[in-house]
Write a protein that holds these residues in place. Structure first.
Motif, PDB file in Angstrom:
ATOM      1  N   SER A 180       8.370   8.703   0.420  1.00 52.02           N
ATOM      2  CA  SER A 180       9.709   9.146   0.796  1.00 52.02           C
ATOM      3  C   SER A 180      10.772   8.559  -0.118  1.00 52.02           C
ATOM      4  O   SER A 180      11.692   9.259  -0.556  1.00 52.02           O
ATOM      5  CB  SER A 180       9.993   8.745   2.252  1.00 52.02           C
ATOM      6  N   SER A 181      10.658   7.275  -0.437  1.00 45.97           N
ATOM      7  CA  SER A 181      11.655   6.631  -1.294  1.00 45.97           C
ATOM      8  C   SER A 181      11.641   7.202  -2.712  1.00 45.97           C
ATOM      9  O   SER A 181      12.696   7.410  -3.319  1.00 45.97           O
ATOM     10  CB  SER A 181      11.393   5.120  -1.342  1.00 45.97           C
ATOM     11  N   VAL A 182      10.446   7.455  -3.243  1.00 47.62           N
ATOM     12  CA  VAL A 182      10.348   8.016  -4.588  1.00 47.62           C
ATOM     13  C   VAL A 182      10.905   9.429  -4.632  1.00 47.62           C
ATOM     14  O   VAL A 182      11.587   9.817  -5.583  1.00 47.62           O
ATOM     15  CB  VAL A 182       8.889   7.979  -5.082  1.00 47.62           C
ATOM     16  N   GLN A 235       0.846  -1.198   0.000  1.00 49.00           N
ATOM     17  CA  GLN A 235       0.000   0.000   0.000  1.00 49.00           C
ATOM     18  C   GLN A 235       0.885   1.253   0.000  1.00 49.00           C
ATOM     19  O   GLN A 235       1.962   1.280   0.584  1.00 49.00           O
ATOM     20  CB  GLN A 235      -0.907   0.018   1.244  1.00 49.00           C
ATOM     21  N   TYR A 236       0.389   2.299  -0.656  1.00 48.09           N
ATOM     22  CA  TYR A 236       1.149   3.549  -0.725  1.00 48.09           C
ATOM     23  C   TYR A 236       1.003   4.334   0.574  1.00 48.09           C
ATOM     24  O   TYR A 236      -0.089   4.437   1.137  1.00 48.09           O
ATOM     25  CB  TYR A 236       0.647   4.410  -1.880  1.00 48.09           C
ATOM     26  N   SER A 237       2.093   4.902   1.035  1.00 46.53           N
ATOM     27  CA  SER A 237       2.071   5.871   2.129  1.00 46.53           C
ATOM     28  C   SER A 237       3.140   6.918   1.884  1.00 46.53           C
ATOM     29  O   SER A 237       4.180   6.643   1.276  1.00 46.53           O
ATOM     30  CB  SER A 237       2.316   5.209   3.485  1.00 46.53           C
ATOM     31  N   ILE A 238       2.876   8.107   2.365  1.00 49.43           N
ATOM     32  CA  ILE A 238       3.855   9.196   2.286  1.00 49.43           C
ATOM     33  C   ILE A 238       5.176   8.781   2.911  1.00 49.43           C
ATOM     34  O   ILE A 238       6.260   9.086   2.394  1.00 49.43           O
ATOM     35  CB  ILE A 238       3.305  10.440   3.012  1.00 49.43           C
ATOM     36  N   SER A 239       5.099   8.069   4.033  1.00 50.73           N
ATOM     37  CA  SER A 239       6.296   7.763   4.810  1.00 50.73           C
ATOM     38  C   SER A 239       7.085   6.581   4.259  1.00 50.73           C
ATOM     39  O   SER A 239       8.196   6.326   4.720  1.00 50.73           O
ATOM     40  CB  SER A 239       5.904   7.475   6.265  1.00 50.73           C
ATOM     41  N   THR A 240       6.547   5.846   3.312  1.00 50.17           N
ATOM     42  CA  THR A 240       7.264   4.693   2.756  1.00 50.17           C
ATOM     43  C   THR A 240       7.562   4.925   1.276  1.00 50.17           C
ATOM     44  O   THR A 240       8.616   5.445   0.924  1.00 50.17           O
ATOM     45  CB  THR A 240       6.448   3.409   2.968  1.00 50.17           C
ATOM     46  N   THR A 241       6.619   4.571   0.414  1.00 46.57           N
ATOM     47  CA  THR A 241       6.819   4.769  -1.024  1.00 46.57           C
ATOM     48  C   THR A 241       7.079   6.232  -1.352  1.00 46.57           C
ATOM     49  O   THR A 241       7.970   6.556  -2.142  1.00 46.57           O
ATOM     50  CB  THR A 241       5.589   4.264  -1.798  1.00 46.57           C
TER      51      THR A 241
END
Length: 487
Positions: free
Chosen positions: A246-248, A238-244
């Motif tokens: 931030s990495s993107v 699932q997409y989240s600001i703090s995971t995907t």
């Protein structure tokens, strides 16, 4: 996530971290597909042949039905018959060294790359404190208002030093370090093999956000190998600001200042929780574990997802909660179609800091279920595809102990997907499906950066920000909250 994600300590401002803003500020095409360390599992810049053009048109037509980066409309996956029931993990890294190319357009042979994004984790106890510093120094983890952003690194240093002893205890309990890099290496090797089976040779690279191999290391190898088309695959369903998110963003910052990378065709698979390969793989694991109970039909299926601060969802537009709820619904529908009609519930774990996180909280729900008389519970770590500290220590030790103390007598836990063959096969399908949509990343800077470059505004922010930060951070109330909620 490793070590638990910490939210901003101060009130947030709406930022470009909203998934919808990525599409407006960057020309990198990031379709919502139907799906899915320095590890280089290796094997663009050419015109598509007619077959590719037709496939691109089909994908383009389908993507019009759903928005890019966080839209509410999700198109459904194509049902595939994938091998299920076994896992495979090919240990090792495959490296294909090559000279640095000046531009993908200069390469006559197409070389496909797949970049796996993950959080990372400390390899040893000695790595815990610097890993925590990297985590908390990320503005998508502690989201300070712009006026206070100059405090990001000092605050990260303070928190990392204070939290390191407690975090070391957790990592010591699971062997002295995180297994995440090893497992991600194995997933990369398995994905490379799956792509080769489908006659799509590719180099597979791993980029960790907060520990080695860092994103910069993986990108450097991508350049050396002369990759001409790249698929970015975050290992977060699932997409989240703090995971995907931030990495993107880290990837975009690297690409925009490089003449080679800025012209490299890139496609990002921003979330894949709705793909049939993932849904069926999760259902397979749940069914298998249910059979370990003496009365499988009486077992409560307990989905435990990593939490995020409520403000991410309500103020910044993070789609994580909606995607998680839909993900659970899809898994349960698959189980019901197979004749499994167990009750289920969803809760969120790993909250940290003096702000409100997504509810209900895992620890509180476990106590409530015990009071209601639930005797058998199967924990499902739904937001994780690899074993790490939050499955091996937080769920397997802390939550299991709490559940048994609360009156739950029979405890089970679904393993992470790791290298489950049906899961890896579907990731390979996702990569192949998105390849025709790869486009070069934008190198333009947003208006927000231009404002920050104004010397007078920067001076004013620094002056007043310093005064306000001093008063706020050293007030007795803040110190008390800091010690209680963060330490």
């Amino acid at each position: 996530m490793e070590a638990g994600t910490i939210s901003r300590l101060l009130q947030p401002m709406k930022q470009s971290s909203n998934p919808s803003n990525f599409s407006s500020n960057s020309s990198m095409f990031c379709p919502r597909t139907r799906l899915m360390p320095a590890c280089h599992v290796s094997h663009g810049g050419r015109e598509m042949n007619p077959t590719e053009q037709e496939l691109s048109l089909v994908l383009s037509s389908e993507n019009k039905k759903s928005s890019v980066f966080g839209g509410s409309s999700l198109h459904r996956p194509v049902h595939k018959r994938d091998p299920v029931g076994k896992t495979f993990c090919s240990v090792g890294a495959y490296t294909y060294p090559g000279s640095i190319a000046e531009s993908p357009s200069q390469t006559t042979e197409e070389k496909i790359g797949v970049l796996l994004l993950n959080l990372g984790g400390p390899d040893t106890l000695h790595d815990v404190q610097p890993f925590l510093f990297n985590l908390f120094a990320d503005p998508d983890i502690i989201r300070l208002p712009r006026l206070f952003r100059f405090l990001q690194r000092p605050l990260a240093q303070l928190i990392s030093v204070l939290r390191a002893p407690k975090s070391k205890e957790g990592y010591a309990a699971i062997g002295g370090g995180s297994p995440l890099r090893k497992i991600t290496d194995e997933q990369a090797s398995a994905l490379k093999m799956a792509l080769e089976t489908k006659e799509v040779p590719a180099n597979v690279y791993v980029a960790m956000r907060y520990w080695h191999p860092f994103t910069e290391e993986a990108v450097h190898q991508i350049k050396r190998d002369g990759i001409t088309k790249l698929v970015v695959l975050p290992l977060y369903p699932q997409y989240s600001i703090s995971t995907t998110g931030s990495s993107v963003r880290a990837l975009q910052n690297i690409f925009k200042d490089d003449s080679y990378l800025s012209r490299l065709p890139v496609a990002i698979i921003e979330s894949w929780y709705q793909r049939q390969g993932y849904i069926k793989s999760m259902a397979d694991l749940i069914e298998k574990e249910l059979h370990n109970f003496s009365n499988p039909e009486e077992v409560m299926i307990f989905f435990s997802a990593h939490g995020v601060p409520v403000s991410y969802v309500e103020d910044a537009g993070d789609p994580y909660r909606d995607q998680m709820e839909e993900c659970i619904s899809l898994i349960m529908n698959e189980l019901k179609a197979r004749g499994t009609n167990n009750h289920h519930t969803l809760a969120y774990q790993s909250r940290v800091g003096p702000v409100q996180w997504l509810k209900p909280y895992t620890d509180e729900v476990l106590v409530e279920l015990g009071k209601k008389g639930v005797k058998s519970l199967l924990a499902v770590p739904v937001s994780f595809v690899s074993e790490h500290i939050e499955t091996l220590e937080e769920i397997d030790m802390e939550y299991k102990e709490l559940a048994l103390e609360s009156g739950i007598e029979n405890w089970g836990r679904v393993p992470a997907l790791n290298c489950t063959s049906s899961f890896i096969t579907d990731l390979a399908d996702a990569v192949i499906e998105v390849l025709p949509s790869a486009m070069a990343m934008s190198t333009s800077s947003g208006a927000e950066e231009e404002v920050d470059n104004d010397p007078m505004q920067y001076f004013i922010k620094m002056l007043f920000g310093s005064l306000l930060a001093f008063v706020f951070l050293f007030s007795p109330k803040m110190v008390s909250a800091f010690r209680k909620n963060i330490l």
